[in-house]
Write an enzyme that holds these catalytic residues in place. Structure first.
Site, short mmCIF file in Angstrom:
data_model
loop_
_atom_site.label_atom_id
_atom_site.label_comp_id
_atom_site.label_asym_id
_atom_site.label_seq_id
_atom_site.Cartn_x
_atom_site.Cartn_y
_atom_site.Cartn_z
N GLU A 424 0.84 -1.20 -0.13
CA GLU A 424 -0.01 0.05 0.13
C GLU A 424 0.86 1.19 -0.03
OE1 GLU A 424 -1.89 0.74 3.94
OE2 GLU A 424 -2.62 2.44 3.18
N ASP A 513 -1.22 -1.13 5.86
CA ASP A 513 -0.95 -0.68 7.25
C ASP A 513 -2.22 -1.43 8.07
OD1 ASP A 513 1.21 0.82 7.06
OD2 ASP A 513 -0.24 2.84 6.47
N ASP A 515 -4.28 -0.21 9.89
CA ASP A 515 -5.22 0.88 10.25
C ASP A 515 -6.64 0.80 9.30
OD1 ASP A 515 -4.34 1.89 7.93
OD2 ASP A 515 -3.52 3.82 8.62
N ASP A 517 -7.54 2.70 6.68
CA ASP A 517 -7.14 2.44 5.08
C ASP A 517 -6.46 1.43 4.76
OD1 ASP A 517 -8.34 5.22 4.98
OD2 ASP A 517 -6.33 6.19 4.92
#
Ligand code: 0RA
Length: 650
Positions: A424, A513, A515, A517
């Site tokens: 990403e 990640d 998180d 996103d």
């Protein structure tokens, strides 16, 4: 021998000729092995077949005797016995003792044996311990005997005869041949072939050796029509044999064609009854004519439309069985095994006879013509489909040139050891590039948003740059069936078949990640794999990288914790003199951290993606994009909670 001396003076050249055959037999009959042995029998048979071709003979009898000799009897015109105009002795003796006295003294008719070695019956004589010939002609029987090619009697009259014909019996010379035993099946095969080619001649083969005496009769009224039927035995044929013959400039052409419902092409070509295994001008003329005639019919009948392409020769010949037989005066045999007809004039001649003959047949037999064109069109469709698939595969194939520019490939070309990290973002991608072992680890940074494959049609999915880069890098193509009613197939033109064997990396690792996103991107990527590369998931090639959330330093030691639970356990174990650092994302991890925790096979933690997980991802995506407000709210609340949890540890 008194007689023998009579001949020596004027026949010195001739005797030398046959002596040459004995000295170097392989030069004349190919080998002194079984092939050469059978060849000297065929030399005699071929002369009888010439009589059949001349319309002067309809019976041939071949007998293999106990004493090792072979005999060929025919009811042809008989070898002339009267005095030869220049040689001043019986023509019979000239034929039997003169090398290459064939060509029927320059007279009419084709010389069948003029083909392979062109040596004639005198060669058989030269290589026989003894040979006896008996000719029935002009109401009388004539006889002469030879030993190793030399006459040991004069041409003697032996009573009266009804009809005409020739009988030749000979014993192959054991001084010449490695083995002098004829093989029944080998001889039978050649005689059967000749019986088909000559059509209407009755050829009998008798084995009079030992206890298991055999006899076989080869008689095929239909000639090469019967031959193609024989070749098609055991197949389902589309029609009765198509047959036509033509004669032009002294060249005779005979063609028999019969399609079966298979895909194989069997075309046997002959020149003067010699099997031209390497083909030649008669075969190429035939092939071009068939392609032209079938295409002409297909388009002019409207079966094939103007805008469609022509059917290729291979397509037109799928399922075709054919026999081509040409007879010509001076065959030129070329090629590795001297079985390729080289006469250039034959190509156009065969073309025009076949084009005309086949066109007439198709016009007069529309039902059969349709079957033939339909068959070729089936072949054409199969070819087109295969070509499209190959093209699509080629586009996504291994060639470095077609690989996406963003891909930092590994140097290994062994998929089993190769890994592809789908990372990403560009900056995380840059870190991963520094952290990787470039020998077997490739990096493909995914920037921007991955298209939602649940919401978009295939053509739009395929126009997405990130998706295209993934497909190209993997090399497998995609499955066209989406298994989802919402996703329309963009048509087979746009896609290729999925081929797992083309996979360039056996581990595809999604690295995002920890998180919201990252979770979103992971879910989108998993959904894409679920919809378009399911076999790859089933085969266990898809993984999720698990970068740690925390780095914990205790003195000189460095530890990592994947999540909160792991961190808790770690803190309990280490005591309190520690520094905890929470990574904010892959992009801010040191390449060393990244290598050790996420990429280095010995120390990283990978999770293999199951089909269930991928399916769950696709469900999440459809909920997120869906219209059900309740579901969407619930989903977002869950995610917000997860985000908050993370924030607490920041
Ligand atoms: C030379 C000329 C003619 C026929 C033959 C040879 C001949 C050879 C053999 C060998 C075995 N059987 C054969 N039959 C015929 C032509 C004869 C003519 O024109 O009358």
């Amino acid at each position: 021998m008194a007689e023998a001396t009579e001949y020596t003076a004027k026949d010195i050249r001739v005797l030398k000729g046959l002596e040459a055959v004995r000295n170097r037999p392989a030069m004349y009959v190919g080998t002194t092995g079984p092939r050469g042995l059978h060849h000297i029998l065929y030399e005699v048979v071929d002369n009888s077949i010439d009589e059949v071709f001349a319309g002067a003979c309809d019976r041939i009898e071949v007998t293999l005797y106990e004493d090792g000799s072979a005999e060929v009897v025919d009811n042809g015109r008989g070898i002339p016995v009267d005095e030869h105009p220049t040689e001043k002795r019986s023509a019979l003796e000239v034929v039997m003792t003169t090398l290459h006295a064939g060509g029927k003294f320059g007279g009419g008719g084709y010389k069948v044996s003029g083909g392979l070695h062109g040596v004639g019956v005198s060669c058989t004589n030269a290589l026989s311990e003894w040979l006896e010939v008996e000719v029935s002609r002009d109401g009388a029987k004539w006889y002469q005997r030879y030993e190793r090619g030399k006459p040991v009697t004069k041409v003697e009259k032996r009573g009266s005869a009804r009809g005409t014909g020739t009988r030749v019996r000979f014993l192959p010379d054991a001084q010449i041949f490695e083995s002098t035993t004829f093989d029944f099946d080998t001889v039978a095969r050649r005689l059967r072939e000749l019986a088909y080619l000559a059509g209407g001649v009755r050829i009998t083969l008798r084995d009079r050796r030992g206890p298991q005496q055999r006899e076989e009769v080869f008689y095929y009224k239909g000639g090469i029509r019967a031959y193609v039927e024989h070749l098609n035995e055991g197949t389902d044929v589309l029609h009765k044999p198509i047959f036509f013959r033509g004669e032009r400039e002294g060249v005779e052409v005979e063609i028999a064609i019969q399609y079966n419902d298979g895909i194989h092409e069997t075309i046997l070509s002959y020149a003067n009854a010699i099997h031209t295994a390497e083909g030649g001008t008669h075969l190429s003329g035939f092939k071009s004519a068939v392609t032209a005639a079938v295409n002409n019919y297909a388009f002019s009948s409207g079966m094939r439309k103007e805008k469609q392409r022509r059917l290729t020769g291979d397509e037109v010949r799928e399922g075709m069985t054919a026999v081509i037989s040409v007879k010509l005066r001076n065959p030129q045999f070329e090629g590795q095994t001297k079985t390729k007809l080289g006469n250039s004039e034959i190509e156009g001649l065969v073309y025009s006879i076949v084009y005309e003959g086949l066109s007439d047949f198709l016009a007069e037999n529309p039902a059969i013509a349709r079957r033939i064109v339909n068959k070729a069109e089936t072949a054409a469709r199969a070819n087109d489909a295969a070509r499209r698939a190959a093209e699509a595969t080629r586009k996504t194939a291994l060639s470095g040139a077609s690989l996406p520019g963003k891909l930092a490939d590994c140097s290994s070309r062994n998929p089993e050891e190769s890994e592809l990290f789908l990372v990403e973002g560009d900056s995380a991608g840059g870190n991963a590039k520094q952290a990787r072992d470039s020998r077997f680890q490739a990096i493909l940074p995914l920037r921007g948003v991955i298209i939602n494959v649940e919401k978009n049609r295939l053509d739009r999915v395929l126009s997405n740059e990130e998706i295209r880069a993934i497909i190209t890098a993997l090399g497998t193509g995609i499955t066209t069936h989406s298994g989802n009613g919402d996703v329309e197939n963009g048509g087979e033109e746009a896609t290729s078949k999925f081929d797992l064997s083309k996979l360039r990396y056996h581990r595809i690792i999604v690295m995002a990640d920890a998180d919201v996103d990252g979770s979103h991107i992971r879910t989108l990527v998993l959904t894409f794999f679920f919809r378009y590369m399911q076999p790859l998931i089933r085969a266990g090639h898809l993984y999720i990288a698990q970068p740690p959330l925390y780095r914990v330093k205790a003195g000189k030691e460095t530890h990592y914790a994947l999540d909160d639970e792991a961190l808790k356990a770690l803190l309990d174990r280490l005591g309190k003199r520690v520094t905890v650092y929470r990574f904010k994302g892959l992009s801010e991890m040191d390449p060393d951290d990244l290598a050790q925790t996420t990429m280095e096979p010995a120390t990283r933690k990978l999770r293999q993606v199951t089909l269930e997980e991928a399916e769950e991802a696709s469900r999440i995506i459809s909920v997120l994009m869906g219209d059900n407000v309740e579901q969407r709210r619930e989903f977002l609340v869950q995610h917000a909670k997860a985000t908050q949890d993370l924030d607490l540890w920041a």
